[in-house]
Design a protein around this motif. Structure first.
Motif, PDB file in Angstrom:
ATOM      1  N   ASN A 152       0.827  -1.211   0.000  1.00 19.03           N
ATOM      2  CA  ASN A 152       0.000   0.000   0.000  1.00 19.03           C
ATOM      3  C   ASN A 152       0.857   1.256   0.000  1.00 19.03           C
ATOM      4  O   ASN A 152       0.601   2.199  -0.737  1.00 19.03           O
ATOM      5  CB  ASN A 152      -0.910   0.015   1.237  1.00 19.03           C
ATOM      6  N   ILE A 153       1.882   1.238   0.840  1.00 24.40           N
ATOM      7  CA  ILE A 153       2.709   2.433   0.996  1.00 24.40           C
ATOM      8  C   ILE A 153       3.598   2.674  -0.234  1.00 24.40           C
ATOM      9  O   ILE A 153       3.748   3.791  -0.704  1.00 24.40           O
ATOM     10  CB  ILE A 153       3.589   2.315   2.274  1.00 24.40           C
ATOM     11  N   PHE A 154       4.183   1.594  -0.755  1.00 24.00           N
ATOM     12  CA  PHE A 154       5.190   1.754  -1.821  1.00 24.00           C
ATOM     13  C   PHE A 154       4.697   1.299  -3.188  1.00 24.00           C
ATOM     14  O   PHE A 154       5.504   0.975  -4.062  1.00 24.00           O
ATOM     15  CB  PHE A 154       6.459   0.972  -1.453  1.00 24.00           C
ATOM     16  N   ASP A 155       3.388   1.287  -3.347  1.00 23.71           N
ATOM     17  CA  ASP A 155       2.801   0.751  -4.568  1.00 23.71           C
ATOM     18  C   ASP A 155       3.522   1.183  -5.842  1.00 23.71           C
ATOM     19  O   ASP A 155       3.854   0.375  -6.703  1.00 23.71           O
ATOM     20  CB  ASP A 155       1.324   1.144  -4.635  1.00 23.71           C
ATOM     21  N   GLU A 156       3.806   2.491  -5.943  1.00 22.78           N
ATOM     22  CA  GLU A 156       4.382   2.979  -7.204  1.00 22.78           C
ATOM     23  C   GLU A 156       5.854   2.618  -7.362  1.00 22.78           C
ATOM     24  O   GLU A 156       6.423   2.765  -8.433  1.00 22.78           O
ATOM     25  CB  GLU A 156       4.192   4.492  -7.345  1.00 22.78           C
ATOM     26  N   TYR A 157       6.486   2.146  -6.290  1.00 31.58           N
ATOM     27  CA  TYR A 157       7.920   1.849  -6.364  1.00 31.58           C
ATOM     28  C   TYR A 157       8.247   0.356  -6.461  1.00 31.58           C
ATOM     29  O   TYR A 157       9.284  -0.017  -6.957  1.00 31.58           O
ATOM     30  CB  TYR A 157       8.642   2.436  -5.149  1.00 31.58           C
TER      31      TYR A 157
END
Lengths: 407, 407
Positions: free
Chosen positions: B241-246
């Motif tokens: 959830n926190i690092f979805d784009e990474y």
């Protein structure tokens, strides 16, 4: 004189960082003629560090330790050595000034102050690249050299401040020369000079294998540099006589360094046409800084179409012999050379796996070809083992070792 | 359960190589809940190795050693452990077969035969990536795990063969998942989940940086695999959830693996036009086994001439803007894509150093461009630090992380 190297820090034992300090320090000690028989990594723990100190001084005269000089409570290297040597820690003025100047006007955490406390009577090594001073303690013929952990602090301190002091303890100079070989395996090469290696004590001869290459390191010890050199030379000459056709360079020289140098000297240009190596061949050449003087152009020709259109490979031959064949390797090398009007064209075509092999053409089958203006094109069939990456690396290496013979 | 790690080899004590095996093994042991309090490096010397074994078994239950399994006389790790445990060395049939198959039809030096001699009663670990088998000896509650030195042999053997056996000795099951991130630095990523990392004890979350990437490793401990999995999952979900784009992949997946997979899925083909990376970009893609399904053709266009003739770059623009410019990067990417009729063309042009930089265009200035059929060409200017090799590696990494966002 014997030394033991400590690397101190729980992060090393947890596998969070690689200890590179000890490699550099060991290398320098070897070149100074100081023997290192053990290296030990220990966590930030007083009891276990004390145990290790006790064991080390039974087998060494000097401990060189890195790490554990930070500002936090778990950093206790200095404290533990001071305890072992029964020395008080007292504020060292110059270290304190260095510490303060490091923080300038910024807020300095109080905990940092302990970085300026040094064992009484020790030689203090002020840190030019950080806040933790190091020190040298000497007592009852035991020496401890205590250095900070970060390589950017530890290594300059060792090289600039510690080495000149250690040099005084040793009465000899060590000189080494590495001879780099290609085209022969470690076992075969060692076999050829087995007796020489066994009988040589000064200089010593040691073989090292890695990256498809073999290296012999010859190390001589003398009272002066001149004497060491005199002892070194006859053995180096002897090895040159024995391995003449295999030695391509010395010390840190790589095969591609030597090739680029030779191409520059001979005013020759080079092009690559790669199938199975997929750019690794060109990339390895181009990693040599002056490669731009000799490297013109490279093609990674993965599809049959591009072999035909880019490299002028004969379509009929592709169908008849297949892309992985002597015929095609030769046409690729000649094709790229003619296209770019270079002196040399090299090509690779093969099956790097893990799939794509057949009974007739298994994984590991590779052809390399080297076309040189005015000469007949050289071609070699290889049967290589290893995974995809290994097969590609070996192919590049064999290209280079053959190219070197041809230019 | 306590373990001690040995790295054996005179080349380590001479500072000729960095021991990286012990870092990886220590990391794995930590994640399995096995304590490591010491690591010791020892030369190829029987007496000193025996001494070290005696010391180690006073403070640990298990020694994991790497190195000293080579074919030459100075390799004596196996022999020394066998002596300590009072075991004979006997020829191990499967190891001998492995050895022979490794050499295939090539000449095998006789000295290699000893690599198939193993301590009687030991668990033999046949080497899938080399000739030296490893082994596990157990006697009187002391365990020795003996592994070869080259990391490409040692680490797969440890991971595949040793870990499952060690797992039996510990009474818990540890499960880990690595989340691989790109496009964010370690400090920034860690800052974002600082509280989560501090408060998590089971599972633990540990950040690792390397190869231009950040990895979070989440490790849960449970009595069964199911229990560990149950403990692991909520935290992994939270991180997604926190690092979805990474997050681009998990565990051993590399950026290029993910890209090749995605290109295959989307039925897309790719071509490369490299200047400063000189084949490294293509080579990294092609190292993925199924790359041949998507990679068509690559050009290493080092000279201006080849940029004009191979990639249809405008000669006037080359003179006006220079080869290292946004304009030329874009033309290179579009040129290769159009020439090969692929879906994607990527290009790199820059100054990798160490020389060739100017005030206006310093070493480290790189342009990358990605041309995708039917889309506007993407171009990015980079200012990179590090040596020639680092600059080239970073360029390739940034190409991949941008490409992944675009496809």
């Amino acid at each position: 004189m014997k030394a033991e190297i400590f690397s101190i820090g729980t992060e090393i034992l947890l596998g969070e960082i690689v200890d590179t300090n000890s490699k550099h320090i060991a290398y320098e000690l070897a070149s100074m003629g100081i023997d290192v028989f053990y290296k030990t990594s220990i966590g930030d723990n007083e009891k276990r560090l004390l145990d290790a100190i006790n064991i080390a001084y039974k087998r060494a005269d000097i401990i060189i330790s890195t790490g554990g000089l930070g500002p936090t409570d778990d950093d206790l290297t200095k404290e533990t050595f001071a305890k072992y040597f029964n020395k008080k820690l007292i504020t060292h003025k110059e270290s304190l000034e260095n510490l303060k100047s490091y923080y300038k006007e910024e807020y300095m955490p109080k905990s940092n102050l302990k970085q300026a406390d040094m064992p009484e009577g020790s030689i203090v090594l002020v840190n030019e690249n950080g806040t933790a001073s190091g020190c040298i303690i000497e007592k009852d013929n035991k020496i401890a050299v205590i250095l900070p952990g970060p390589p950017s602090e530890c290594l300059p301190m060792f090289n600039k401040q510690v080495k000149p002091i250690l040099q005084k303890y040793t009465n000899k100079v060590l000189l080494s020369k590495n001879l780099n070989l290609c085209g022969i395996g470690e076992s075969n090469a060692s076999e050829m000079i087995k007796d020489l290696m066994l009988s040589s004590t000064n200089p010593t001869i040691a073989p090292y294998a890695g990256n498809n290459e073999v290296r012999f390191r010859v190390t001589a010890s003398g009272k002066t540099k001149e004497e060491a050199n005199k002892i070194l030379k006859p053995t180096v000459d002897k090895l040159y006589n024995i391995f003449d056709e295999y030695i391509y360079g010395e010390d840190e020289q790589t095969l591609q360094d030597v090739i680029v140098k030779k191409l520059i000297k001979n005013n020759m240009t080079i092009c690559t046409a790669e199938s199975c190596t997929g750019g690794l061949l060109a990339s390895t050449i181009i990693n040599v800084p002056s490669a731009s003087k000799v490297f013109l152009n490279g093609v990674i020709s993965y599809s049959n179409d591009s072999k035909i259109y880019e490299l002028n490979v004969c379509e009929g031959d592709l169908q008849k012999y297949g892309a992985v064949s002597e015929k095609i390797a030769i046409q690729m090398a000649e094709g790229i050379r003619e296209k770019c009007n270079s002196h040399i064209g090299i090509s690779t075509t093969g099956i790097a796996g893990p799939t794509g092999g057949t009974d007739e053409k298994p994984v590991g089958l590779v052809y390399i070809a080297i076309s040189i203006k005015g000469k007949e094109t050289f071609c070699k069939k290889l049967m290589l083992t290893g995974d995809r990456q290994k097969i590609r690396e070996k192919t590049v290496h064999i290209c280079f070792s053959n190219l070197l013979k041809l230019i």
